[in-house]
Design a protein around this motif. Structure first.
Motif, PDB file in Angstrom:
ATOM      1  N   LYS A  87       0.885  -1.161   0.000  1.00 21.13           N
ATOM      2  CA  LYS A  87       0.000   0.000   0.000  1.00 21.13           C
ATOM      3  C   LYS A  87       0.920   1.207   0.000  1.00 21.13           C
ATOM      4  O   LYS A  87       1.808   1.325   0.855  1.00 21.13           O
ATOM      5  CB  LYS A  87      -0.888  -0.018   1.232  1.00 21.13           C
ATOM      6  CG  LYS A  87      -1.835   1.168   1.327  1.00 21.13           C
ATOM      7  CD  LYS A  87      -2.842   0.941   2.429  1.00 21.13           C
ATOM      8  CE  LYS A  87      -2.638   1.930   3.519  1.00 21.13           C
ATOM      9  NZ  LYS A  87      -3.659   1.865   4.555  1.00 21.13           N
ATOM     10  N   LEU A  88       0.730   2.097  -0.958  1.00 19.15           N
ATOM     11  CA  LEU A  88       1.607   3.247  -1.101  1.00 19.15           C
ATOM     12  C   LEU A  88       0.842   4.546  -0.897  1.00 19.15           C
ATOM     13  O   LEU A  88      -0.295   4.682  -1.348  1.00 19.15           O
ATOM     14  CB  LEU A  88       2.234   3.267  -2.498  1.00 19.15           C
ATOM     15  CG  LEU A  88       2.991   2.020  -2.942  1.00 19.15           C
ATOM     16  CD1 LEU A  88       3.394   2.157  -4.398  1.00 19.15           C
ATOM     17  CD2 LEU A  88       4.189   1.771  -2.061  1.00 19.15           C
ATOM     18  N   SER A  89       1.484   5.483  -0.246  1.00 21.62           N
ATOM     19  CA  SER A  89       0.983   6.846  -0.171  1.00 21.62           C
ATOM     20  C   SER A  89       1.844   7.638  -1.146  1.00 21.62           C
ATOM     21  O   SER A  89       3.042   7.796  -0.942  1.00 21.62           O
ATOM     22  CB  SER A  89       1.114   7.401   1.250  1.00 21.62           C
ATOM     23  OG  SER A  89       0.731   8.754   1.271  1.00 21.62           O
ATOM     24  N   LEU A  90       1.212   8.097  -2.220  1.00 23.69           N
ATOM     25  CA  LEU A  90       1.935   8.760  -3.301  1.00 23.69           C
ATOM     26  C   LEU A  90       1.618  10.246  -3.344  1.00 23.69           C
ATOM     27  O   LEU A  90       0.495  10.663  -3.051  1.00 23.69           O
ATOM     28  CB  LEU A  90       1.568   8.134  -4.647  1.00 23.69           C
ATOM     29  CG  LEU A  90       1.822   6.645  -4.800  1.00 23.69           C
ATOM     30  CD1 LEU A  90       1.160   6.128  -6.070  1.00 23.69           C
ATOM     31  CD2 LEU A  90       3.310   6.361  -4.816  1.00 23.69           C
ATOM     32  N   ASN A  91       2.604  11.016  -3.737  1.00 23.62           N
ATOM     33  CA  ASN A  91       2.406  12.431  -4.001  1.00 23.62           C
ATOM     34  C   ASN A  91       2.458  12.578  -5.519  1.00 23.62           C
ATOM     35  O   ASN A  91       3.521  12.464  -6.116  1.00 23.62           O
ATOM     36  CB  ASN A  91       3.489  13.261  -3.326  1.00 23.62           C
ATOM     37  CG  ASN A  91       3.277  14.751  -3.497  1.00 23.62           C
ATOM     38  OD1 ASN A  91       2.629  15.192  -4.427  1.00 23.62           O
ATOM     39  ND2 ASN A  91       3.849  15.518  -2.600  1.00 23.62           N
ATOM     40  N   VAL A  92       1.297  12.805  -6.127  1.00 16.93           N
ATOM     41  CA  VAL A  92       1.198  12.935  -7.581  1.00 16.93           C
ATOM     42  C   VAL A  92       0.819  14.380  -7.892  1.00 16.93           C
ATOM     43  O   VAL A  92      -0.309  14.796  -7.657  1.00 16.93           O
ATOM     44  CB  VAL A  92       0.142  11.963  -8.167  1.00 16.93           C
ATOM     45  CG1 VAL A  92       0.100  12.071  -9.683  1.00 16.93           C
ATOM     46  CG2 VAL A  92       0.423  10.541  -7.727  1.00 16.93           C
ATOM     47  N   ASP A  93       1.779  15.128  -8.384  1.00 20.65           N
ATOM     48  CA  ASP A  93       1.569  16.540  -8.729  1.00 20.65           C
ATOM     49  C   ASP A  93       0.971  17.326  -7.561  1.00 20.65           C
ATOM     50  O   ASP A  93       0.036  18.098  -7.732  1.00 20.65           O
ATOM     51  CB  ASP A  93       0.678  16.677  -9.973  1.00 20.65           C
ATOM     52  CG  ASP A  93       1.315  16.054 -11.213  1.00 20.65           C
ATOM     53  OD1 ASP A  93       2.568  16.095 -11.312  1.00 20.65           O
ATOM     54  OD2 ASP A  93       0.578  15.522 -12.054  1.00 20.65           O
ATOM     55  N   GLY A  94       1.475  17.091  -6.371  1.00 24.84           N
ATOM     56  CA  GLY A  94       1.037  17.820  -5.183  1.00 24.84           C
ATOM     57  C   GLY A  94      -0.194  17.250  -4.501  1.00 24.84           C
ATOM     58  O   GLY A  94      -0.617  17.760  -3.474  1.00 24.84           O
ATOM     59  N   GLU A  95      -0.796  16.212  -5.061  1.00 25.85           N
ATOM     60  CA  GLU A  95      -1.966  15.585  -4.449  1.00 25.85           C
ATOM     61  C   GLU A  95      -1.587  14.228  -3.882  1.00 25.85           C
ATOM     62  O   GLU A  95      -0.874  13.460  -4.518  1.00 25.85           O
ATOM     63  CB  GLU A  95      -3.073  15.386  -5.489  1.00 25.85           C
ATOM     64  CG  GLU A  95      -3.697  16.667  -5.968  1.00 25.85           C
ATOM     65  CD  GLU A  95      -4.859  16.410  -6.910  1.00 25.85           C
ATOM     66  OE1 GLU A  95      -5.470  15.322  -6.827  1.00 25.85           O
ATOM     67  OE2 GLU A  95      -5.144  17.294  -7.734  1.00 25.85           O
ATOM     68  N   LYS A  96      -2.100  13.932  -2.690  1.00 21.28           N
ATOM     69  CA  LYS A  96      -1.836  12.633  -2.068  1.00 21.28           C
ATOM     70  C   LYS A  96      -2.829  11.610  -2.592  1.00 21.28           C
ATOM     71  O   LYS A  96      -4.017  11.894  -2.705  1.00 21.28           O
ATOM     72  CB  LYS A  96      -1.931  12.724  -0.556  1.00 21.28           C
ATOM     73  CG  LYS A  96      -0.784  13.487   0.044  1.00 21.28           C
ATOM     74  CD  LYS A  96      -0.666  13.213   1.517  1.00 21.28           C
ATOM     75  CE  LYS A  96       0.556  13.935   2.022  1.00 21.28           C
ATOM     76  NZ  LYS A  96       1.344  13.165   2.901  1.00 21.28           N
ATOM     77  N   GLN A  97      -2.294  10.432  -2.925  1.00 21.59           N
ATOM     78  CA  GLN A  97      -3.137   9.342  -3.398  1.00 21.59           C
ATOM     79  C   GLN A  97      -2.663   8.052  -2.761  1.00 21.59           C
ATOM     80  O   GLN A  97      -1.488   7.910  -2.430  1.00 21.59           O
ATOM     81  CB  GLN A  97      -3.041   9.208  -4.922  1.00 21.59           C
ATOM     82  CG  GLN A  97      -3.576  10.382  -5.674  1.00 21.59           C
ATOM     83  CD  GLN A  97      -3.477  10.172  -7.184  1.00 21.59           C
ATOM     84  OE1 GLN A  97      -3.064   9.126  -7.656  1.00 21.59           O
ATOM     85  NE2 GLN A  97      -3.859  11.182  -7.939  1.00 21.59           N
ATOM     86  N   LYS A  98      -3.593   7.125  -2.597  1.00 17.76           N
ATOM     87  CA  LYS A  98      -3.258   5.780  -2.123  1.00 17.76           C
ATOM     88  C   LYS A  98      -3.299   4.845  -3.318  1.00 17.76           C
ATOM     89  O   LYS A  98      -4.154   4.971  -4.183  1.00 17.76           O
ATOM     90  CB  LYS A  98      -4.254   5.289  -1.065  1.00 17.76           C
ATOM     91  CG  LYS A  98      -4.267   6.092   0.206  1.00 17.76           C
ATOM     92  CD  LYS A  98      -3.157   5.671   1.111  1.00 17.76           C
ATOM     93  CE  LYS A  98      -3.317   6.395   2.448  1.00 17.76           C
ATOM     94  NZ  LYS A  98      -2.093   6.715   3.052  1.00 17.76           N
ATOM     95  N   ALA A  99      -2.357   3.920  -3.350  1.00 20.33           N
ATOM     96  CA  ALA A  99      -2.326   2.943  -4.432  1.00 20.33           C
ATOM     97  C   ALA A  99      -1.872   1.609  -3.871  1.00 20.33           C
ATOM     98  O   ALA A  99      -1.152   1.553  -2.866  1.00 20.33           O
ATOM     99  CB  ALA A  99      -1.379   3.404  -5.535  1.00 20.33           C
ATOM    100  N   TYR A 100      -2.287   0.542  -4.528  1.00 21.85           N
ATOM    101  CA  TYR A 100      -1.917  -0.812  -4.131  1.00 21.85           C
ATOM    102  C   TYR A 100      -1.196  -1.475  -5.297  1.00 21.85           C
ATOM    103  O   TYR A 100      -1.601  -1.334  -6.455  1.00 21.85           O
ATOM    104  CB  TYR A 100      -3.168  -1.609  -3.740  1.00 21.85           C
ATOM    105  CG  TYR A 100      -3.891  -0.993  -2.569  1.00 21.85           C
ATOM    106  CD1 TYR A 100      -3.583  -1.363  -1.269  1.00 21.85           C
ATOM    107  CD2 TYR A 100      -4.873  -0.026  -2.767  1.00 21.85           C
ATOM    108  CE1 TYR A 100      -4.229  -0.793  -0.197  1.00 21.85           C
ATOM    109  CE2 TYR A 100      -5.526   0.554  -1.688  1.00 21.85           C
ATOM    110  CZ  TYR A 100      -5.199   0.161  -0.410  1.00 21.85           C
ATOM    111  OH  TYR A 100      -5.843   0.741   0.654  1.00 21.85           O
TER     112      TYR A 100
END
Length: 113
Positions: A87-100
């Motif tokens: 489970k990843l907490s990503l910073n995509v262009d300044g927005e936080k997203q969760k991905a698996y």
């Protein structure tokens, strides 16, 4: 006079006692919120936090190629059906997203995890 003093003391004691009892009554909405928090904590306990620097190279490559410009800020891992799910907490262009994602770099949909 003694009876008046005792009556006032008894009335004051009952007032304080009734206030204490009212304060202990639980709000049903708060109880429901606490149950939701406990449920989230149980789900989080399945995952163990890992350092993003030690993620498998396949995961790092998938982030670079599929999510150009994304940065993994936090990562967790768990075993499911003999596979490692991240489970990843990503910073995509300044927005936080969760991905698996699995250890081979295959993205996992939320319902499949």
């Amino acid at each position: 006079m003694k009876k008046l003093g005792l009556s006032l003391m008894a009335a004051g004691g009952m007032f304080l006692f009734s206030q204490n009892v009212q304060a202990q009554v639980e709000d049903p909405e708060k109880v429901e919120q606490m149950e939701d928090v406990e449920e989230v904590q149980e789900v989080q306990e399945d995952y163990k936090k890992v350092d993003v620097l030690v993620l498998p190279q396949a995961i790092k490559d998938a982030i670079m190629t599929d999510l150009n410009g994304a940065v993994a800020e936090e990562a967790w891992v768990k075993e499911k059906d003999g596979k490692q799910i991240y489970k990843l907490s990503l910073n995509v262009d300044g927005e936080k997203q969760k991905a698996y994602i699995d250890k081979d770099g295959n993205w996992i949909k939320k319902e499949d995890k």
